[in-house]
Motif scaffolding. Structure first.
Motif, PDB file in Angstrom:
ATOM      1  N   ILE A 287      11.015   7.430 -15.039  1.00  0.00           N
ATOM      2  CA  ILE A 287      12.036   7.777 -14.025  1.00  0.00           C
ATOM      3  C   ILE A 287      11.399   8.553 -12.889  1.00  0.00           C
ATOM      4  O   ILE A 287      11.673   8.312 -11.705  1.00  0.00           O
ATOM      5  N   MET A 288      10.519   9.524 -13.225  1.00  0.00           N
ATOM      6  CA  MET A 288       9.858  10.321 -12.196  1.00  0.00           C
ATOM      7  C   MET A 288       8.980   9.450 -11.324  1.00  0.00           C
ATOM      8  O   MET A 288       8.902   9.644 -10.083  1.00  0.00           O
ATOM      9  N   LYS A 289       8.322   8.478 -11.930  1.00  0.00           N
ATOM     10  CA  LYS A 289       7.470   7.581 -11.154  1.00  0.00           C
ATOM     11  C   LYS A 289       8.286   6.717 -10.213  1.00  0.00           C
ATOM     12  O   LYS A 289       7.923   6.505  -9.033  1.00  0.00           O
ATOM     13  N   ASN A 290       9.443   6.234 -10.734  1.00  0.00           N
ATOM     14  CA  ASN A 290      10.333   5.425  -9.891  1.00  0.00           C
ATOM     15  C   ASN A 290      10.880   6.238  -8.739  1.00  0.00           C
ATOM     16  O   ASN A 290      10.986   5.753  -7.583  1.00  0.00           O
ATOM     17  N   LEU A 291      11.231   7.502  -9.006  1.00  0.00           N
ATOM     18  CA  LEU A 291      11.748   8.374  -7.940  1.00  0.00           C
ATOM     19  C   LEU A 291      10.678   8.609  -6.881  1.00  0.00           C
ATOM     20  O   LEU A 291      10.970   8.643  -5.666  1.00  0.00           O
ATOM     21  N   SER A 295      11.088   7.424  -3.041  1.00  0.00           N
ATOM     22  CA  SER A 295      10.960   8.402  -1.967  1.00  0.00           C
ATOM     23  C   SER A 295       9.953   7.921  -0.931  1.00  0.00           C
ATOM     24  O   SER A 295      10.149   8.074   0.286  1.00  0.00           O
ATOM     25  N   LYS A 296       8.848   7.284  -1.411  1.00  0.00           N
ATOM     26  CA  LYS A 296       7.837   6.786  -0.489  1.00  0.00           C
ATOM     27  C   LYS A 296       8.398   5.662   0.375  1.00  0.00           C
ATOM     28  O   LYS A 296       8.181   5.605   1.599  1.00  0.00           O
ATOM     29  N   LYS A 297       9.158   4.776  -0.285  1.00  0.00           N
ATOM     30  CA  LYS A 297       9.760   3.673   0.465  1.00  0.00           C
ATOM     31  C   LYS A 297      10.796   4.184   1.455  1.00  0.00           C
ATOM     32  O   LYS A 297      10.927   3.654   2.571  1.00  0.00           O
ATOM     33  N   LEU A 298      11.549   5.231   1.047  1.00  0.00           N
ATOM     34  CA  LEU A 298      12.542   5.800   1.960  1.00  0.00           C
ATOM     35  C   LEU A 298      11.863   6.396   3.172  1.00  0.00           C
ATOM     36  O   LEU A 298      12.356   6.251   4.321  1.00  0.00           O
ATOM     37  N   ASP A 299      10.709   7.051   3.014  1.00  0.00           N
ATOM     38  CA  ASP A 299       9.965   7.593   4.155  1.00  0.00           C
ATOM     39  C   ASP A 299       9.534   6.464   5.091  1.00  0.00           C
ATOM     40  O   ASP A 299       9.593   6.590   6.343  1.00  0.00           O
ATOM     41  N   GLU A 300       9.104   5.383   4.482  1.00  0.00           N
ATOM     42  CA  GLU A 300       8.683   4.254   5.312  1.00  0.00           C
ATOM     43  C   GLU A 300       9.864   3.664   6.096  1.00  0.00           C
ATOM     44  O   GLU A 300       9.728   3.310   7.280  1.00  0.00           O
ATOM     45  N   ASN A 301      11.011   3.579   5.451  1.00  0.00           N
ATOM     46  CA  ASN A 301      12.205   3.050   6.128  1.00  0.00           C
ATOM     47  C   ASN A 301      12.634   3.960   7.256  1.00  0.00           C
ATOM     48  O   ASN A 301      13.050   3.508   8.344  1.00  0.00           O
ATOM     49  N   MET A 302      12.571   5.289   7.035  1.00  0.00           N
ATOM     50  CA  MET A 302      12.951   6.229   8.074  1.00  0.00           C
ATOM     51  C   MET A 302      12.002   6.112   9.259  1.00  0.00           C
ATOM     52  O   MET A 302      12.411   6.193  10.439  1.00  0.00           O
ATOM     53  N   GLU A 303      10.745   5.923   8.978  1.00  0.00           N
ATOM     54  CA  GLU A 303       9.784   5.773  10.074  1.00  0.00           C
ATOM     55  C   GLU A 303      10.055   4.497  10.872  1.00  0.00           C
ATOM     56  O   GLU A 303       9.969   4.474  12.115  1.00  0.00           O
ATOM     57  N   ALA A 304      10.459   3.452  10.158  1.00  0.00           N
ATOM     58  CA  ALA A 304      10.791   2.184  10.823  1.00  0.00           C
ATOM     59  C   ALA A 304      12.027   2.330  11.692  1.00  0.00           C
ATOM     60  O   ALA A 304      12.104   1.795  12.824  1.00  0.00           O
ATOM     61  N   LEU A 305      13.003   3.059  11.193  1.00  0.00           N
ATOM     62  CA  LEU A 305      14.235   3.283  11.966  1.00  0.00           C
ATOM     63  C   LEU A 305      13.951   4.084  13.229  1.00  0.00           C
ATOM     64  O   LEU A 305      14.541   3.834  14.303  1.00  0.00           O
ATOM     65  N   GLN A 306      13.030   5.059  13.137  1.00  0.00           N
ATOM     66  CA  GLN A 306      12.702   5.841  14.332  1.00  0.00           C
ATOM     67  C   GLN A 306      12.025   4.961  15.394  1.00  0.00           C
ATOM     68  O   GLN A 306      12.126   5.196  16.591  1.00  0.00           O
TER      69      GLN A 306
END
Length: 328
Positions: A287-291, A295-306
């Motif tokens: 679970i910790m590894k999946n989280l 989180s890494k993918k979410l950072d990438e998505n946020m960077e793409a949105l910016q």
């Protein structure tokens, strides 16, 4: 011539007879005075078991004064002897019925005498013909017999001491060994020296204890306050009670910690399951590894949105507001 000669002889004989009569009368009066023959007297009787050589005519003494003589001696009963005393009337008012008689000697080797003590004034005076008791004190013969026995015992003791002294000189027995054996003497000296050292140490310890007790009794000291000040003792007692409460609380806390640690060692709770069940631990790791991956993918998505031209202005405005807040 014959008649004057006869007269002369008669006169001479008469003179000698007169002188002899005078001497006889003087002797009678002298002896009578010594024997109290012409003095008014009364009689007392004493019954002895042994008269020790008393004779008729021997003196009777009272308080060191001659007061009479022995008038008669006769057997009495089965084996006793009754002595009848002739006592001067003048001594009558001093001799009481509880008086006692004893046999003594006129000097160390003198004639035997009868000695009477006065008795107690609470008793009446004796009467003529009374029998007085015998004082059972030791006689001179008894004293001599005792001295002979003591002399024999002294000879025996002296002989024993002589044998003991010879054995000591020859080194026989424990005492003789102590006197003649140099090694034993040295050991004994060492023991005495150790005893002296021990005594000195004991004295020093006693002085130190005395000094310590004096310090304890010093006014204003903690020990003196604890021993004499009731307020300090009450505070100390209260502090001890608080310490007991704290110790009880610590014991409860320790018990709780022991229970909690026990729970951690069991698998019927979440913490114990995580610590003791390997499968659950692996699941948690997954679970910790999946989280972390999410989180890494979410950072990438946020960077793409910016970077998207539709939202670029929004993110720039947001960054500007944050910068102003940091300045303020």
């Amino acid at each position: 011539m014959s008649q004057p000669t006869d007269n002369k002889k008669a006169i001479t004989v008469g003179i000698f007879l007169f002188i002899g009569l005078v001497i006889f009368l003087l002797g009678v009066f002298t002896l009578g005075g010594q024997k109290k023959t012409f003095v008014k007297s009364f009689t007392l009787k004493v019954v002895f078991d042994d008269i020790q050589g008393l004779k008729v005519g021997n003196n009777v003494w009272f308080s060191g004064v001659k007061v009479g003589t022995i008038k008669k001696i006769q057997f009495y009963g089965t084996s006793q002897v009754q002595v009848i005393l002739s006592i001067e009337e003048e001594a009558h008012k001093y001799i009481h019925t509880d008086s006692k008689a004893s046999i003594g000697s006129d000097g160390l080797i003198g004639n035997k005498i009868v000695v009477i003590d006065g008795g107690s004034p609470k008793f009446p005076f004796v009467e003529d013909g009374d029998v007085i008791a015998v004082n059972t004190t030791l006689s001179t013969d008894d004293i001599m017999k005792t001295l002979q026995v003591n002399n024999k015992n002294l000879v025996d003791i002296t002989t024993d001491f002589k044998i003991l002294a010879r054995n000591m000189v020859e080194g026989k027995g424990t005492v003789g060994t102590l006197l003649t054996d140099q090694q034993l003497a040295d050991d004994f000296k060492a023991i005495v020296k150790n005893l002296e050292t021990t005594t000195a140490s004991a004295n020093r310890m006693a002085k130190e204890l005395n000094a310590f007790s004096n310090k304890l009794n010093t006014k204003g000291g903690l020990a003196d306050d604890l021993l004499t000040d009731t307020a300090v003792f009450a505070k100390l007692k209260s502090s001890v009670a608080e310490l007991q409460k704290t110790a009880a609380s610590a014991a409860v806390m320790t018990e709780n910690l022991n229970k909690a640690s026990g729970k951690l060692n069991q698998s019927d709770n979440a913490a114990g399951l995580l610590l003791n069940d390997a499968a659950t631990a692996n699941q948690v790791r997954g679970i910790m590894k999946n989280l972390e991956t999410s989180s890494k993918k979410l950072d990438e998505n946020m960077e793409a949105l910016q970077s998207n031209f539709l939202l670029r202005g929004f993110f720039k405005k947001k960054a500007k507001e944050e910068a102003e807040e940091n300045k303020q």
